[in-house]
Design a protein around this motif. Sequence first.
Motif, PDB file in Angstrom:
ATOM      1  N   VAL A  23      39.951  48.294 -12.784  1.00 40.77           N
ATOM      2  CA  VAL A  23      39.747  46.934 -12.314  1.00 40.77           C
ATOM      3  C   VAL A  23      41.185  48.053 -11.375  1.00 40.77           C
ATOM      4  O   VAL A  23      40.957  47.087 -10.318  1.00 40.77           O
ATOM      5  CB  VAL A  23      40.295  46.231 -12.854  1.00 40.77           C
ATOM      6  N   SER A  24      41.884  48.423 -10.995  1.00 43.54           N
ATOM      7  CA  SER A  24      43.200  48.963 -10.845  1.00 43.54           C
ATOM      8  C   SER A  24      42.133  49.381  -9.746  1.00 43.54           C
ATOM      9  O   SER A  24      42.467  49.287  -8.334  1.00 43.54           O
ATOM     10  CB  SER A  24      44.336  49.605 -11.522  1.00 43.54           C
ATOM     11  N   LEU A  25      41.371  50.730 -10.007  1.00 42.90           N
ATOM     12  CA  LEU A  25      40.732  51.185  -9.349  1.00 42.90           C
ATOM     13  C   LEU A  25      39.516  50.534  -7.960  1.00 42.90           C
ATOM     14  O   LEU A  25      39.639  50.336  -7.189  1.00 42.90           O
ATOM     15  CB  LEU A  25      40.036  52.451  -9.818  1.00 42.90           C
ATOM     16  N   LEU A  72      39.533  40.690  -8.699  1.00 43.10           N
ATOM     17  CA  LEU A  72      40.802  40.358  -9.442  1.00 43.10           C
ATOM     18  C   LEU A  72      40.832  38.758 -10.549  1.00 43.10           C
ATOM     19  O   LEU A  72      41.394  39.383 -11.646  1.00 43.10           O
ATOM     20  CB  LEU A  72      41.744  40.381  -8.520  1.00 43.10           C
ATOM     21  N   ASN A  84      32.674  49.204 -14.784  1.00 44.92           N
ATOM     22  CA  ASN A  84      33.320  48.749 -15.441  1.00 44.92           C
ATOM     23  C   ASN A  84      32.137  48.036 -16.127  1.00 44.92           C
ATOM     24  O   ASN A  84      31.965  47.072 -16.892  1.00 44.92           O
ATOM     25  CB  ASN A  84      34.520  48.186 -14.413  1.00 44.92           C
ATOM     26  N   HIS A 139      39.657  48.893 -18.468  1.00 46.57           N
ATOM     27  CA  HIS A 139      39.448  47.779 -18.343  1.00 46.57           C
ATOM     28  C   HIS A 139      40.488  47.768 -17.126  1.00 46.57           C
ATOM     29  O   HIS A 139      39.940  47.639 -15.849  1.00 46.57           O
ATOM     30  CB  HIS A 139      38.835  46.656 -18.505  1.00 46.57           C
ATOM     31  N   PHE A 140      41.574  47.987 -17.126  1.00 50.09           N
ATOM     32  CA  PHE A 140      42.920  47.687 -16.366  1.00 50.09           C
ATOM     33  C   PHE A 140      42.552  48.604 -16.010  1.00 50.09           C
ATOM     34  O   PHE A 140      42.727  48.298 -14.561  1.00 50.09           O
ATOM     35  CB  PHE A 140      43.821  47.467 -17.330  1.00 50.09           C
ATOM     36  N   ILE A 141      42.499  50.405 -16.171  1.00 51.96           N
ATOM     37  CA  ILE A 141      42.761  51.054 -15.191  1.00 51.96           C
ATOM     38  C   ILE A 141      40.922  51.141 -14.009  1.00 51.96           C
ATOM     39  O   ILE A 141      41.792  50.812 -12.386  1.00 51.96           O
ATOM     40  CB  ILE A 141      41.989  52.256 -15.963  1.00 51.96           C
ATOM     41  N   LEU A 185      40.588  47.468  -7.046  1.00 55.60           N
ATOM     42  CA  LEU A 185      41.276  46.918  -6.179  1.00 55.60           C
ATOM     43  C   LEU A 185      41.804  47.442  -5.492  1.00 55.60           C
ATOM     44  O   LEU A 185      43.007  47.311  -4.316  1.00 55.60           O
ATOM     45  CB  LEU A 185      42.287  46.054  -6.448  1.00 55.60           C
ATOM     46  N   LEU A 186      41.341  49.361  -5.000  1.00 52.93           N
ATOM     47  CA  LEU A 186      42.179  49.784  -4.001  1.00 52.93           C
ATOM     48  C   LEU A 186      41.786  49.048  -2.596  1.00 52.93           C
ATOM     49  O   LEU A 186      42.444  49.739  -1.694  1.00 52.93           O
ATOM     50  CB  LEU A 186      41.599  51.047  -4.588  1.00 52.93           C
ATOM     51  N   HIS A 218      38.500  39.573 -13.777  1.00 52.83           N
ATOM     52  CA  HIS A 218      39.495  40.331 -14.647  1.00 52.83           C
ATOM     53  C   HIS A 218      40.869  39.856 -15.269  1.00 52.83           C
ATOM     54  O   HIS A 218      41.041  40.881 -15.900  1.00 52.83           O
ATOM     55  CB  HIS A 218      38.839  41.391 -13.782  1.00 52.83           C
ATOM     56  N   LEU A 219      41.667  39.927 -14.492  1.00 50.67           N
ATOM     57  CA  LEU A 219      43.317  39.539 -14.968  1.00 50.67           C
ATOM     58  C   LEU A 219      42.719  38.377 -16.094  1.00 50.67           C
ATOM     59  O   LEU A 219      44.021  38.854 -16.896  1.00 50.67           O
ATOM     60  CB  LEU A 219      43.385  38.347 -13.471  1.00 50.67           C
TER      61      LEU A 219
END
Length: 162
Positions: free
Chosen positions: A29-31, A42, A115, A25-27, A33-34, A45-46
């Motif tokens: 979410v990072s994608l 954010l 996700n 999920h971290f990976i 948020l690009l 999911h944070l």
Amino acid sequence: MSNKARQVVNSSLPVMPILIPIGVHFILVSLVLLSNFLPAYLYVHLILILVGLWACHDKSSVLAAVSVIVVVLVAAVLDIVQLGLYFPAYQAQHGKGQTEEDHTWQIAAAMTVFNLLFKPITVVLVSVSVYVRAGGTLPGRLGGGQERGGYNRIPDSPQHEN
């Protein structure tokens, strides 16, 4: 099972069933948020990642693992709502795919869907962790490689005569 025995079992539980989906999920979410595709993505999911790290840290807490399940379910509903609200507007504005920003939001939308599709897998993995933390044992090799004892013979019972 006594409390001391439960503490020994719980202290040796692997954190992988929760750590792996939280990392995925971290990976993802990072994608997502690009791009600024989903403005409120954010926050929920944070919270999911923080609660997941809490569940990894506190291996004996059933509450932490159940909290992960609740946050995942809330995040899934919010993802569906946000995709429904923002996807048509972005598609109308950037749908031609001519600039770099057009491609970035398309990748973010795809990662949002991935996700969302990964969330049921997360719920299943964390549910297994909740079951084990609550004192259940998993069958076969899933049970942590515990050795089974030898064959215990059942004593012969007296035969009943009619």
